[in-house]
Design an enzyme around this catalytic site. Sequence first.
Site, PDB file in Angstrom:
ATOM      1  N   GLY A 178     115.979  52.594  78.238  1.00  0.00           N
ATOM      2  CA  GLY A 178     117.358  52.186  78.437  1.00  0.00           C
ATOM      3  C   GLY A 178     117.982  51.600  77.196  1.00  0.00           C
ATOM      4  O   GLY A 178     119.196  51.387  77.138  1.00  0.00           O
ATOM      5  N   GLY A 179     117.175  51.350  76.172  1.00  0.00           N
ATOM      6  CA  GLY A 179     117.686  50.722  74.958  1.00  0.00           C
ATOM      7  C   GLY A 179     118.749  51.542  74.261  1.00  0.00           C
ATOM      8  O   GLY A 179     119.783  51.012  73.846  1.00  0.00           O
ATOM      9  N   PHE A 180     118.519  52.852  74.142  1.00  0.00           N
ATOM     10  CA  PHE A 180     119.488  53.687  73.434  1.00  0.00           C
ATOM     11  C   PHE A 180     120.830  53.693  74.147  1.00  0.00           C
ATOM     12  O   PHE A 180     121.893  53.602  73.511  1.00  0.00           O
ATOM     13  CB  PHE A 180     118.962  55.119  73.295  1.00  0.00           C
ATOM     14  CG  PHE A 180     119.943  56.048  72.620  1.00  0.00           C
ATOM     15  CD1 PHE A 180     120.079  56.036  71.243  1.00  0.00           C
ATOM     16  CD2 PHE A 180     120.742  56.910  73.363  1.00  0.00           C
ATOM     17  CE1 PHE A 180     120.995  56.881  70.612  1.00  0.00           C
ATOM     18  CE2 PHE A 180     121.654  57.748  72.741  1.00  0.00           C
ATOM     19  CZ  PHE A 180     121.774  57.725  71.363  1.00  0.00           C
TER      20      PHE A 180
ATOM     21  N   CYS B  55     115.393  87.621  74.583  1.00  0.00           N
ATOM     22  CA  CYS B  55     115.045  86.506  75.474  1.00  0.00           C
ATOM     23  C   CYS B  55     114.558  87.014  76.822  1.00  0.00           C
ATOM     24  O   CYS B  55     115.101  87.967  77.381  1.00  0.00           O
ATOM     25  CB  CYS B  55     116.266  85.601  75.655  1.00  0.00           C
ATOM     26  SG  CYS B  55     115.976  84.177  76.736  1.00  0.00           S
TER      27      CYS B  55
ATOM     28  N   ASP C  52     112.806  65.584  72.830  1.00  0.00           N
ATOM     29  CA  ASP C  52     113.703  65.661  73.983  1.00  0.00           C
ATOM     30  C   ASP C  52     115.140  65.591  73.497  1.00  0.00           C
ATOM     31  O   ASP C  52     115.409  65.049  72.422  1.00  0.00           O
ATOM     32  CB  ASP C  52     113.458  64.501  74.963  1.00  0.00           C
ATOM     33  CG  ASP C  52     114.240  63.259  74.551  1.00  0.00           C
ATOM     34  OD1 ASP C  52     115.292  62.992  75.155  1.00  0.00           O
ATOM     35  OD2 ASP C  52     113.825  62.568  73.594  1.00  0.00           O
TER      36      ASP C  52
ATOM     37  N   CYS D  98     119.116  86.186  80.893  1.00  0.00           N
ATOM     38  CA  CYS D  98     119.176  87.345  80.000  1.00  0.00           C
ATOM     39  C   CYS D  98     118.604  88.605  80.631  1.00  0.00           C
ATOM     40  O   CYS D  98     118.951  89.716  80.235  1.00  0.00           O
ATOM     41  CB  CYS D  98     118.460  87.022  78.690  1.00  0.00           C
ATOM     42  SG  CYS D  98     119.368  85.834  77.669  1.00  0.00           S
TER      43      CYS D  98
ATOM     44  N   GLY E 298     115.937  56.025  66.293  1.00  0.00           N
ATOM     45  CA  GLY E 298     116.905  55.748  65.247  1.00  0.00           C
ATOM     46  C   GLY E 298     117.131  56.874  64.263  1.00  0.00           C
ATOM     47  O   GLY E 298     117.660  56.646  63.177  1.00  0.00           O
TER      48      GLY E 298
ATOM     49  N   HIS F 190     119.209  79.457  80.468  1.00  0.00           N
ATOM     50  CA  HIS F 190     118.946  80.128  79.191  1.00  0.00           C
ATOM     51  C   HIS F 190     118.592  79.124  78.092  1.00  0.00           C
ATOM     52  O   HIS F 190     117.603  79.314  77.366  1.00  0.00           O
ATOM     53  CB  HIS F 190     120.152  80.955  78.750  1.00  0.00           C
ATOM     54  CG  HIS F 190     120.030  81.419  77.334  1.00  0.00           C
ATOM     55  ND1 HIS F 190     119.243  82.498  76.965  1.00  0.00           N
ATOM     56  CD2 HIS F 190     120.532  80.907  76.169  1.00  0.00           C
ATOM     57  CE1 HIS F 190     119.283  82.642  75.647  1.00  0.00           C
ATOM     58  NE2 HIS F 190     120.058  81.691  75.146  1.00  0.00           N
TER      59      HIS F 190
ATOM     60  N   ASP G 270     112.711  56.789  79.435  1.00  0.00           N
ATOM     61  CA  ASP G 270     113.036  55.977  78.266  1.00  0.00           C
ATOM     62  C   ASP G 270     113.329  54.550  78.732  1.00  0.00           C
ATOM     63  O   ASP G 270     113.405  54.275  79.925  1.00  0.00           O
ATOM     64  CB  ASP G 270     114.200  56.579  77.484  1.00  0.00           C
ATOM     65  CG  ASP G 270     115.491  56.635  78.277  1.00  0.00           C
ATOM     66  OD1 ASP G 270     115.565  56.017  79.353  1.00  0.00           O
ATOM     67  OD2 ASP G 270     116.432  57.300  77.828  1.00  0.00           O
TER      68      ASP G 270
ATOM     69  N   GLN H 277     111.200  51.888  64.614  1.00  0.00           N
ATOM     70  CA  GLN H 277     112.565  51.832  64.107  1.00  0.00           C
ATOM     71  C   GLN H 277     112.508  51.575  62.593  1.00  0.00           C
ATOM     72  O   GLN H 277     111.506  51.852  61.969  1.00  0.00           O
ATOM     73  CB  GLN H 277     113.361  50.761  64.854  1.00  0.00           C
ATOM     74  CG  GLN H 277     113.689  51.119  66.298  1.00  0.00           C
ATOM     75  CD  GLN H 277     114.749  52.204  66.425  1.00  0.00           C
ATOM     76  OE1 GLN H 277     115.418  52.594  65.463  1.00  0.00           O
ATOM     77  NE2 GLN H 277     114.911  52.729  67.644  1.00  0.00           N
TER      78      GLN H 277
ATOM     79  N   CYS I  86     114.449  85.038  79.650  1.00  0.00           N
ATOM     80  CA  CYS I  86     114.854  84.141  80.727  1.00  0.00           C
ATOM     81  C   CYS I  86     115.546  84.905  81.858  1.00  0.00           C
ATOM     82  O   CYS I  86     115.976  86.051  81.696  1.00  0.00           O
ATOM     83  CB  CYS I  86     115.768  83.033  80.201  1.00  0.00           C
ATOM     84  SG  CYS I  86     117.486  83.541  79.894  1.00  0.00           S
TER      85      CYS I  86
ATOM     86  N   ASP J 138     113.779  48.840  72.940  1.00  0.00           N
ATOM     87  CA  ASP J 138     114.019  48.715  71.505  1.00  0.00           C
ATOM     88  C   ASP J 138     115.503  48.606  71.222  1.00  0.00           C
ATOM     89  O   ASP J 138     116.338  48.835  72.091  1.00  0.00           O
ATOM     90  CB  ASP J 138     113.449  49.928  70.757  1.00  0.00           C
ATOM     91  CG  ASP J 138     114.168  51.224  71.117  1.00  0.00           C
ATOM     92  OD1 ASP J 138     114.534  51.388  72.306  1.00  0.00           O
ATOM     93  OD2 ASP J 138     114.380  52.067  70.237  1.00  0.00           O
TER      94      ASP J 138
END
Length: 388
Positions: free
Chosen positions: A96-98, A323, A285, A328, A235, A354, A94, A208, A325, A166
């Site tokens: 870095g804006g967020f 599950c 994500d 589990c 956003g 998990h 990303d 945005q 995984c 952004d």
Amino acid sequence: MHAVTYELIKECSRSGARLGRLHTPHGTFETPMFMPVGTQATVKTLSPEELYDMGSQVILSNTYHLFLRPGHELVKKAGGLHKFMNYKRGMLTDSGGFQVFSLAHRRKIREEGVSFQVFSLGAMRKIKEEGVTFRSHIDGSRQFLSPEIATQVQEALGADIAMAFDECIPYPADYDYAKQSTERTTRWAKRCLEAHTREDQSLFGIVQGGMYKDLRKMSADSLTDMDFAGYGIGGLSVGEPKPMMYDILGETTQHLPKNKARYLMGVGTADCIIEGVNLGVDMFDCVFPTRVARNGTAMVPEGRLVVRNKTYAEDFRPIDERCGCYTCRNFSRAYIRHLFKAEELFALRLLTIHNLYFLLDLARQIRQAIAEDRFPEFREAYLANYRG
């Protein structure tokens, strides 16, 4: 020709769901997909091999954090982020804006970027056009980020996909502020494109517009005119009610090209992923699955199971009997609860495994449902039993 391209395989005739492939320099990956987050060049507690075993395709790392520590030049000397962390599949960073806008309590926003001071007592904004000057949360040192620098840092990190710098509009925000911010994001996106030179990496723009449909359209139209390799939708999931998020998301995706990937940023619960796919999103994500795992919360098809609770002290069933995984297949709720109570690190690993497997498997189920022309039925049945 972009280094990263999206291939649309199939569209659901009864929803906005899309089946596709994301072609990158490190492989071709199936969409819709969930991307585990490796903020500081690691998905917390897990090795790359464990990620491969659970079906991880593309992972995300964080420009803001890596810019501060260990520094992008060191990562570049190591041969780039893929070699530095030994992850051989797809990778996205990303911008870095967020983090600049969410971690900073005290900041100055100028057209060139944003300056902020961490740990201050109040918010301070001064909007001009330069960039982002801020104090590191690690050592208090003064740092600067701009569209150009954010792009250069991401080129040094060398992920397959870089994101344009952004400004993330908070919720709520008044119309005039949202409009000014959205226009600034568009200008910054153009500067990112002009600064981007790495041919084996693609740049995604970020739409945005806050919670205003006309601003979302304005942002999407402006960015698609610039011909990015794909488009993030930013956003959203910033505190607004879910019905509002879905309404704005549906408005946004209809203005994005069908031949480019659509990435809903920061969304990682089962209901939001399913609804996002229903509205035409390809990539997701979120730190949610790994963060709540460290607090003793497991993700299950019905919502959440807090394994730390006393009710599971003598429960010898797995977290979820459905599950597949590693956790589990091998360990009980009672054992994992014991590990948390004893403050053993293994507890964090088991629930992280998990939760990530849960979302990666959910994406697999979604892809299969789209391929078999039954996504609307899958969505209805899943959400009918989901309690959040």
